[in-house]
Design a protein around this motif. Sequence first.
Motif, PDB file in Angstrom:
ATOM      1  N   MET A 240      18.859 -13.696  45.522  1.00 25.04           N
ATOM      2  CA  MET A 240      19.374 -13.858  46.879  1.00 25.04           C
ATOM      3  C   MET A 240      19.727 -15.312  47.131  1.00 25.04           C
ATOM      4  N   GLN A 241      20.900 -15.558  47.712  1.00 23.10           N
ATOM      5  CA  GLN A 241      21.310 -16.918  47.981  1.00 23.10           C
ATOM      6  C   GLN A 241      20.546 -17.507  49.160  1.00 23.10           C
ATOM      7  N   ASN A 242      20.353 -18.828  49.124  1.00 21.50           N
ATOM      8  CA  ASN A 242      19.730 -19.542  50.222  1.00 21.50           C
ATOM      9  C   ASN A 242      20.592 -19.414  51.470  1.00 21.50           C
ATOM     10  N   ASP A 243      19.997 -18.967  52.590  1.00 25.57           N
ATOM     11  CA  ASP A 243      20.778 -18.803  53.807  1.00 25.57           C
ATOM     12  C   ASP A 243      20.315 -19.751  54.907  1.00 25.57           C
ATOM     13  N   ALA A 244      19.727 -20.885  54.510  1.00 28.31           N
ATOM     14  CA  ALA A 244      19.222 -21.835  55.496  1.00 28.31           C
ATOM     15  C   ALA A 244      20.339 -22.363  56.385  1.00 28.31           C
ATOM     16  N   ARG A 245      21.555 -22.421  55.844  1.00 27.35           N
ATOM     17  CA  ARG A 245      22.666 -22.953  56.621  1.00 27.35           C
ATOM     18  C   ARG A 245      23.574 -21.853  57.162  1.00 27.35           C
ATOM     19  N   GLY A 246      23.127 -20.622  57.108  1.00 32.39           N
ATOM     20  CA  GLY A 246      23.910 -19.528  57.637  1.00 32.39           C
ATOM     21  C   GLY A 246      24.405 -18.606  56.543  1.00 32.39           C
ATOM     22  N   ARG A 247      24.771 -17.400  56.944  1.00 28.84           N
ATOM     23  CA  ARG A 247      25.329 -16.421  56.007  1.00 28.84           C
ATOM     24  C   ARG A 247      26.608 -15.870  56.603  1.00 28.84           C
TER      25      ARG A 247
ATOM     26  N   GLU B 169      33.879 -20.678  46.689  1.00 27.30           N
ATOM     27  CA  GLU B 169      33.728 -22.091  46.334  1.00 27.30           C
ATOM     28  C   GLU B 169      33.394 -22.929  47.569  1.00 27.30           C
ATOM     29  N   ALA B 170      34.084 -22.665  48.669  1.00 26.95           N
ATOM     30  CA  ALA B 170      33.826 -23.427  49.893  1.00 26.95           C
ATOM     31  C   ALA B 170      32.411 -23.172  50.403  1.00 26.95           C
ATOM     32  N   ALA B 171      31.971 -21.907  50.349  1.00 18.73           N
ATOM     33  CA  ALA B 171      30.610 -21.581  50.794  1.00 18.73           C
ATOM     34  C   ALA B 171      29.574 -22.302  49.949  1.00 18.73           C
ATOM     35  N   CYS B 172      29.810 -22.370  48.642  1.00 19.83           N
ATOM     36  CA  CYS B 172      28.894 -23.072  47.742  1.00 19.83           C
ATOM     37  C   CYS B 172      28.831 -24.559  48.104  1.00 19.83           C
ATOM     38  N   ASP B 173      29.989 -25.158  48.349  1.00 15.44           N
ATOM     39  CA  ASP B 173      30.035 -26.578  48.716  1.00 15.44           C
ATOM     40  C   ASP B 173      29.254 -26.854  50.000  1.00 15.44           C
ATOM     41  N   LEU B 174      29.330 -25.918  50.942  1.00 20.53           N
ATOM     42  CA  LEU B 174      28.715 -26.116  52.248  1.00 20.53           C
ATOM     43  C   LEU B 174      27.273 -25.636  52.313  1.00 20.53           C
ATOM     44  N   GLY B 175      26.788 -25.015  51.234  1.00 18.20           N
ATOM     45  CA  GLY B 175      25.441 -24.470  51.248  1.00 18.20           C
ATOM     46  C   GLY B 175      25.305 -23.236  52.110  1.00 18.20           C
ATOM     47  N   ILE B 176      26.396 -22.500  52.253  1.00 19.36           N
ATOM     48  CA  ILE B 176      26.418 -21.292  53.074  1.00 19.36           C
ATOM     49  C   ILE B 176      26.302 -20.070  52.168  1.00 19.36           C
ATOM     50  N   ALA B 177      25.431 -19.145  52.512  1.00 20.89           N
ATOM     51  CA  ALA B 177      25.333 -17.893  51.766  1.00 20.89           C
ATOM     52  C   ALA B 177      26.505 -16.996  52.121  1.00 20.89           C
ATOM     53  N   MET B 178      26.914 -16.163  51.155  1.00 16.05           N
ATOM     54  CA  MET B 178      28.093 -15.313  51.347  1.00 16.05           C
ATOM     55  C   MET B 178      27.760 -13.876  50.952  1.00 16.05           C
ATOM     56  N   LEU B 179      28.125 -12.952  51.804  1.00 11.53           N
ATOM     57  CA  LEU B 179      28.019 -11.529  51.503  1.00 11.53           C
ATOM     58  C   LEU B 179      29.428 -10.953  51.534  1.00 11.53           C
ATOM     59  N   VAL B 180      29.941 -10.506  50.381  1.00 16.82           N
ATOM     60  CA  VAL B 180      31.302  -9.993  50.281  1.00 16.82           C
ATOM     61  C   VAL B 180      31.296  -8.483  50.501  1.00 16.82           C
TER      62      VAL B 180
ATOM     63  N   LEU C  96      32.432  -6.367  42.514  1.00 17.61           N
ATOM     64  CA  LEU C  96      33.355  -6.942  43.479  1.00 17.61           C
ATOM     65  C   LEU C  96      33.894  -8.277  42.982  1.00 17.61           C
ATOM     66  N   ILE C  97      32.994  -9.128  42.548  1.00 15.24           N
ATOM     67  CA  ILE C  97      33.359 -10.436  42.032  1.00 15.24           C
ATOM     68  C   ILE C  97      32.575 -10.647  40.740  1.00 15.24           C
TER      69      ILE C  97
ATOM     70  N   ASP D 247      26.003 -10.669  45.406  1.00 17.97           N
ATOM     71  CA  ASP D 247      25.854 -10.385  46.831  1.00 17.97           C
ATOM     72  C   ASP D 247      27.102  -9.693  47.360  1.00 17.97           C
ATOM     73  N   GLY D 248      27.220  -8.411  47.077  1.00 16.43           N
ATOM     74  CA  GLY D 248      28.374  -7.653  47.520  1.00 16.43           C
ATOM     75  C   GLY D 248      27.961  -6.303  48.068  1.00 16.43           C
ATOM     76  N   LEU D 249      28.746  -5.802  49.021  1.00 14.44           N
ATOM     77  CA  LEU D 249      28.495  -4.502  49.619  1.00 14.44           C
ATOM     78  C   LEU D 249      29.735  -3.653  49.434  1.00 14.44           C
ATOM     79  N   ARG D 250      29.585  -2.535  48.721  1.00 17.95           N
ATOM     80  CA  ARG D 250      30.716  -1.638  48.486  1.00 17.95           C
ATOM     81  C   ARG D 250      30.811  -0.635  49.616  1.00 17.95           C
ATOM     82  N   VAL D 251      32.014  -0.506  50.171  1.00 21.23           N
ATOM     83  CA  VAL D 251      32.217   0.375  51.313  1.00 21.23           C
ATOM     84  C   VAL D 251      33.509   1.159  51.116  1.00 21.23           C
TER      85      VAL D 251
END
Length: 424
Positions: free
Chosen positions: A1-8, A25-36, A44-45, A50-54
């Motif tokens: 699980m990615q660190n979500d201290a700076r938001g997800r 890449e931008a989320a990684c630079d900013l320390g933001i967790a990403m759910l695709v 997905l990637i 961290d992906g959700l298939r729908v």
Amino acid sequence: MQNDARGRVLLVAPPGSYRVHAYLEAACDLGIAMLVVSEGAHALIPGFRDGLRVDFSDPDDVIRQIQRTHRDQPVTGVVATDDGTVELANRVAAALGLAHNAPFAARIARRKDLARTALAEAELPVPPARRVDLRRPLAPQVAGIEFPCVVKPLALSASRGVIRADDLPGLEAAGRRAVAIARADAVASADEEERDTLLVESFVPGPEIALEGILTGGALTVLAIFDKPDPLDGPFFEETIYVTPSRHPRAVQALAAERVRAGCAAYGLTEGPVHAELRLHAGEAWIIEIAARTIGGDCARLFTFGSGTSLEHLVLQRALGRSPDIPFRDARRAAGVLMIPTPGAGTLRRVEGVMAAGQVPGIREVSVTVREGYALTPLPEGGTYLGFVFALGDDPAGVEASLRQAQEMIRVVVAPSLAVEVAG
């Protein structure tokens, strides 16, 4: 699980979207967790878990799945990568109580017919337009229409299915072709209307520009205005060169920005990225499109080349309710991009002259994104560029000259696609 201290951030993307990687890449630079959030049976990637298939064809179920996921992995912002997911992403954000555009506003931004109606009701300069249902006889629906005109599917981007017609036979042929493209490329959640109805509007002559901006509480911040120095007169509308800053008079640029601001208000858009296309004609800035997303293709990388900060950085921070610094308005250097066009249908054999193009003064990068053996489909059916050439310089004219010189160096070799006959 990615660190979500700076938001997800929840990123809603259609399968195969080329924008996802830049956001990651931008989320990684900013320390933001990403759910695709996307759909498909495979990963997905690649390398990203961290992906959700729908199933995008059932938006209500998608929202329920995301709400369940949100309980265990709280989301603090929602971003759509492409036109096809804008409406759903805003519905999701509304359901989670996060910053969003009203879903009806997102729908207007995605649907060209609804957009034309909203802009006309706000008395903004837009070409006269009418809807045409290809399931009904065409002649009564286009009676009295003025030529030349432009045929457009209701909900496609990248100029797919956009065709100029100069007379009634041309309009009939363009309509059949455009509706076939609309049916083939419609998103999973598209209704029957989007598959069988076209927009027919008057052709507006004159130079075209693009505006990139970001909305915060309904206030528009202009990030850049791009000139498109090549004429876009049809019959198809393949874009080639973008250059910023614009060389049009400041009064013209200010008028374009005001028209986009008023257009966003007419739609009801209040939050997030905006990409607008306008035509300059008869002293006006005519609105051709306002989309609730960023600029397409790899063109967004122009911002990184010009300032060192990516457009995706800004969009992600804005989605989290932050107020990022906007470095682009005061950028002193000119920047431009050449979108390498598809010369014709067939199989790509190779792209020659890449190294020579990269050595042209002012050229910073030549990126060929389509590989050998790829089946090429030009506009209006296709919507993929072979690659991108980026340039920097002291002034827009020098940047344009560098791009044109690089374009002369590049030669795309295409082999005809061979039809395979199966003996009965």
